[in-house]
Design a protein around this motif. Structure first.
Motif, mmCIF file in Angstrom:
data_model
loop_
_atom_site.group_PDB
_atom_site.id
_atom_site.type_symbol
_atom_site.label_atom_id
_atom_site.label_comp_id
_atom_site.label_asym_id
_atom_site.label_seq_id
_atom_site.Cartn_x
_atom_site.Cartn_y
_atom_site.Cartn_z
ATOM 1 N N VAL A 22 0.838 -1.202 0.000
ATOM 2 C CA VAL A 22 0.000 0.000 0.000
ATOM 3 C C VAL A 22 0.872 1.250 0.000
ATOM 4 O O VAL A 22 1.780 1.383 0.817
ATOM 5 C CB VAL A 22 -0.929 0.003 1.233
ATOM 6 C CG1 VAL A 22 -1.817 1.223 1.245
ATOM 7 C CG2 VAL A 22 -1.767 -1.268 1.280
ATOM 8 N N THR A 23 0.574 2.173 -0.902
ATOM 9 C CA THR A 23 1.308 3.434 -1.002
ATOM 10 C C THR A 23 1.007 4.311 0.217
ATOM 11 O O THR A 23 -0.145 4.463 0.610
ATOM 12 C CB THR A 23 0.906 4.183 -2.288
ATOM 13 O OG1 THR A 23 1.197 3.337 -3.403
ATOM 14 C CG2 THR A 23 1.644 5.494 -2.434
ATOM 15 N N ASN A 24 2.049 4.899 0.786
ATOM 16 C CA ASN A 24 1.910 5.805 1.924
ATOM 17 C C ASN A 24 1.588 7.195 1.392
ATOM 18 O O ASN A 24 2.472 7.937 0.991
ATOM 19 C CB ASN A 24 3.186 5.828 2.752
ATOM 20 C CG ASN A 24 3.101 6.766 3.929
ATOM 21 O OD1 ASN A 24 2.096 7.443 4.134
ATOM 22 N ND2 ASN A 24 4.156 6.818 4.723
ATOM 23 N N ASN A 25 0.321 7.563 1.399
ATOM 24 C CA ASN A 25 -0.101 8.858 0.869
ATOM 25 C C ASN A 25 0.059 9.992 1.868
ATOM 26 O O ASN A 25 -0.353 11.110 1.588
ATOM 27 C CB ASN A 25 -1.552 8.768 0.380
ATOM 28 C CG ASN A 25 -1.653 7.928 -0.868
ATOM 29 O OD1 ASN A 25 -0.833 8.041 -1.775
ATOM 30 N ND2 ASN A 25 -2.656 7.070 -0.916
ATOM 31 N N THR A 31 6.289 6.868 -3.242
ATOM 32 C CA THR A 31 6.613 5.859 -4.248
ATOM 33 C C THR A 31 5.412 4.932 -4.368
ATOM 34 O O THR A 31 4.953 4.401 -3.355
ATOM 35 C CB THR A 31 7.845 5.046 -3.819
ATOM 36 O OG1 THR A 31 8.940 5.932 -3.665
ATOM 37 C CG2 THR A 31 8.188 3.971 -4.833
ATOM 38 N N PRO A 32 4.884 4.748 -5.578
ATOM 39 C CA PRO A 32 3.741 3.831 -5.717
ATOM 40 C C PRO A 32 4.155 2.405 -5.351
ATOM 41 O O PRO A 32 5.138 1.893 -5.864
ATOM 42 C CB PRO A 32 3.371 3.922 -7.199
ATOM 43 C CG PRO A 32 4.061 5.124 -7.718
ATOM 44 C CD PRO A 32 5.250 5.353 -6.835
ATOM 45 N N LEU A 35 0.247 -2.468 -5.073
ATOM 46 C CA LEU A 35 -1.159 -2.391 -5.472
ATOM 47 C C LEU A 35 -1.404 -1.262 -6.470
ATOM 48 O O LEU A 35 -2.139 -1.435 -7.451
ATOM 49 C CB LEU A 35 -2.065 -2.232 -4.251
ATOM 50 C CG LEU A 35 -2.098 -3.438 -3.309
ATOM 51 C CD1 LEU A 35 -2.984 -3.141 -2.108
ATOM 52 C CD2 LEU A 35 -2.563 -4.683 -4.023
ATOM 53 N N ASP A 36 -0.777 -0.106 -6.253
ATOM 54 C CA ASP A 36 -0.926 1.000 -7.198
ATOM 55 C C ASP A 36 -0.265 0.684 -8.532
ATOM 56 O O ASP A 36 -0.772 1.056 -9.595
ATOM 57 C CB ASP A 36 -0.347 2.286 -6.626
ATOM 58 C CG ASP A 36 -1.236 2.916 -5.577
ATOM 59 O OD1 ASP A 36 -2.456 2.639 -5.592
ATOM 60 O OD2 ASP A 36 -0.728 3.688 -4.746
ATOM 61 N N GLN A 37 0.862 -0.002 -8.501
ATOM 62 C CA GLN A 37 1.548 -0.359 -9.739
ATOM 63 C C GLN A 37 0.717 -1.351 -10.554
ATOM 64 O O GLN A 37 0.627 -1.234 -11.782
ATOM 65 C CB GLN A 37 2.925 -0.941 -9.432
ATOM 66 C CG GLN A 37 3.871 0.088 -8.843
ATOM 67 C CD GLN A 37 5.207 -0.509 -8.498
ATOM 68 O OE1 GLN A 37 5.782 -1.238 -9.289
ATOM 69 N NE2 GLN A 37 5.715 -0.202 -7.316
ATOM 70 N N SER A 39 -2.570 -1.631 -10.387
ATOM 71 C CA SER A 39 -3.724 -0.865 -10.872
ATOM 72 C C SER A 39 -3.359 -0.036 -12.097
ATOM 73 O O SER A 39 -4.144 0.052 -13.046
ATOM 74 C CB SER A 39 -4.250 0.054 -9.767
ATOM 75 O OG SER A 39 -4.779 -0.692 -8.720
ATOM 76 N N TYR A 40 -2.187 0.573 -12.075
ATOM 77 C CA TYR A 40 -1.744 1.379 -13.208
ATOM 78 C C TYR A 40 -1.585 0.506 -14.458
ATOM 79 O O TYR A 40 -2.050 0.867 -15.546
ATOM 80 C CB TYR A 40 -0.429 2.088 -12.889
ATOM 81 C CG TYR A 40 0.124 2.845 -14.062
ATOM 82 C CD1 TYR A 40 -0.377 4.096 -14.390
ATOM 83 C CD2 TYR A 40 1.135 2.305 -14.856
ATOM 84 C CE1 TYR A 40 0.111 4.799 -15.489
ATOM 85 C CE2 TYR A 40 1.618 2.996 -15.951
ATOM 86 C CZ TYR A 40 1.113 4.244 -16.258
ATOM 87 O OH TYR A 40 1.596 4.924 -17.345
ATOM 88 N N TYR A 42 -2.995 -2.362 -15.089
ATOM 89 C CA TYR A 42 -4.327 -2.800 -15.499
ATOM 90 C C TYR A 42 -5.040 -1.702 -16.287
ATOM 91 O O TYR A 42 -5.608 -1.950 -17.354
ATOM 92 C CB TYR A 42 -5.158 -3.202 -14.285
ATOM 93 C CG TYR A 42 -6.588 -3.512 -14.623
ATOM 94 C CD1 TYR A 42 -6.935 -4.719 -15.216
ATOM 95 C CD2 TYR A 42 -7.594 -2.593 -14.370
ATOM 96 C CE1 TYR A 42 -8.251 -5.004 -15.548
ATOM 97 C CE2 TYR A 42 -8.908 -2.863 -14.697
ATOM 98 C CZ TYR A 42 -9.224 -4.072 -15.285
ATOM 99 O OH TYR A 42 -10.524 -4.342 -15.612
#
Length: 79
Positions: A22-25, A31-32, A35-37, A39-40, A42
């Motif tokens: 999980v990205t620390n927002n 840094t993604p 899960l974000d990578q 999603s990107y 996809y």
């Protein structure tokens, strides 16, 4: 007690696994994480009207390896 120490260690290890997923927002330019990578990748593939390029397959392979490593860590924690 021994079980409390074991639970504390498992909690710390689970936090490490979570930080890889999980990205620390809370930070300005995070840094993604995995899960974000995923999603990107996809979204990139989903909106394309052509076959995926070589780079998409390479990125998928890289992300699959990262996931396998994280999965192995999680399996160790759950033993």
């Amino acid at each position: 007690s021994r079980s409390a120490k074991k639970a504390g260690k498992a909690d710390r290890l689970l936090q490490v696994v979570q930080s890889k997923l999980v990205t620390n927002n809370e930070i300005r330019y995070p840094t993604p994480m995995l899960l974000d990578q995923i999603s990107y990748l996809y979204a990139m593939l989903n909106r394309a009207d052509q076959k995926p390029g070589k780079d998409a397959y390479e990125r998928f392979t890289e992300l699959s390896k990262l996931f396998a490593g994280i999965d192995a860590e999680l399996e160790e924690i759950l033993k």
